[in-house]
Enzyme design. Sequence first.
Site, short mmCIF file in Angstrom:
data_model
loop_
_atom_site.label_atom_id
_atom_site.label_comp_id
_atom_site.label_asym_id
_atom_site.label_seq_id
_atom_site.Cartn_x
_atom_site.Cartn_y
_atom_site.Cartn_z
N GLU A 154 0.85 -1.19 0.00
CA GLU A 154 0.00 0.00 0.00
C GLU A 154 0.88 1.23 0.00
OE1 GLU A 154 -3.13 0.03 2.97
OE2 GLU A 154 -2.97 2.21 3.20
N GLU A 159 -2.77 11.38 3.30
CA GLU A 159 -3.76 11.17 4.34
C GLU A 159 -3.70 12.36 5.27
OE1 GLU A 159 -4.50 6.80 5.73
OE2 GLU A 159 -2.31 7.10 5.61
#
Length: 275
Positions: A154, A159
Site C-alpha cells: 500500500e 492522508e
Amino acid sequence: MKKISLPVCFISLSLLLLTACGGSNSLVQTQVTPSLQQGWELVWADEFAADKLDTQSWQIETGGQGWGNHELENYTTRKENLRLENGMLVIEARKEKYGDNDYTSARIKTAGLREFTYGRFEARIKIPAGQGIWPAFWLLGVDKSAVGWPERGEIDIMENIGKEAATTYGTLHGPGYYGATGFGGSKKLTQGKLADDFHIYAVEWDAEQIRWYLDGQLYHQASPATVPGKWVFDHDFFIILNLAIGGDWPGAPDASTSFPQQMLVDYVRVYKRKT
C-alpha cells in the site's frame, strides 16, 4: 477544460494531451509542474470534466463494515455522497443514519480498470477539516496471488486527520511495517490549514525509490534499503480516493465537527518516464 490555480512553485505550460475522461478521448489543455518538463509523459488522467463518473476508469465501493479501521461511515453510490460538479469530483460526508452507521460518504477505485507499475501519481485536492475527518488519496497493490494485505503493498500518497489540519502524511505499508508501524513521513504547512485551499499531492515511484511531494516539495523517501521489511512495490497498483469518518487513527467526530464535509478533487494524473 476548467481553469485551475496552481501554487507559485508551479508554472503553466500549454500542452495538448489525450485523456480518458468521461470514457472517451478528448483534446484538453493542461498544466504541468517544472519537474515534469523533462523525462515524463502523461499516460492517463481524469479531469472530472464530464457530467458523471467515468465507469471505464472507476468503481464505486459501498458498505459500512469499518473497513479494517473501525471507521464510522457507510460508503454509498448516492449523488448526495458522490458526484461531479463544477468540473470537480465531490466526495461528501454527511451525518445521517444509513443502515447501521451514523455517517455516509464515498470511496472509488480504479481496480481492474486502470492499474500501473511505477510512475508519477498526482491529484489536486481540497480536503475538508474537522475532528474525525479522514480524507485519503492512495494506491493499493493488485492481489493476483491472493497474498492479502499488507503483502500486496500500500502506498498512501495523502492522508490527513482533522485534528492535525496542517499536516499531510505519506506512508508505505508492507510485510513487517504496516498499520501504526507503517514507514511514513509528513509535511506540515508553515501557516494555515490544508483545507484552506487546493494542494497538489504526489508520489514518484520507480524500482529503486518512492518519493512524496506536497506542492512540488519533496518531504519523504523510501527504498528497498530503508523499509524495515520486504519491498513489495514492483507490481501493479490501483488508485483509491475516499473520505472516511472516524476510525482508530483520527478518532470519532465530536461537537466541534460540522457536516456535511466535502473532499474536492480537481484531477488525478498518472505519468510515466519517457524512454
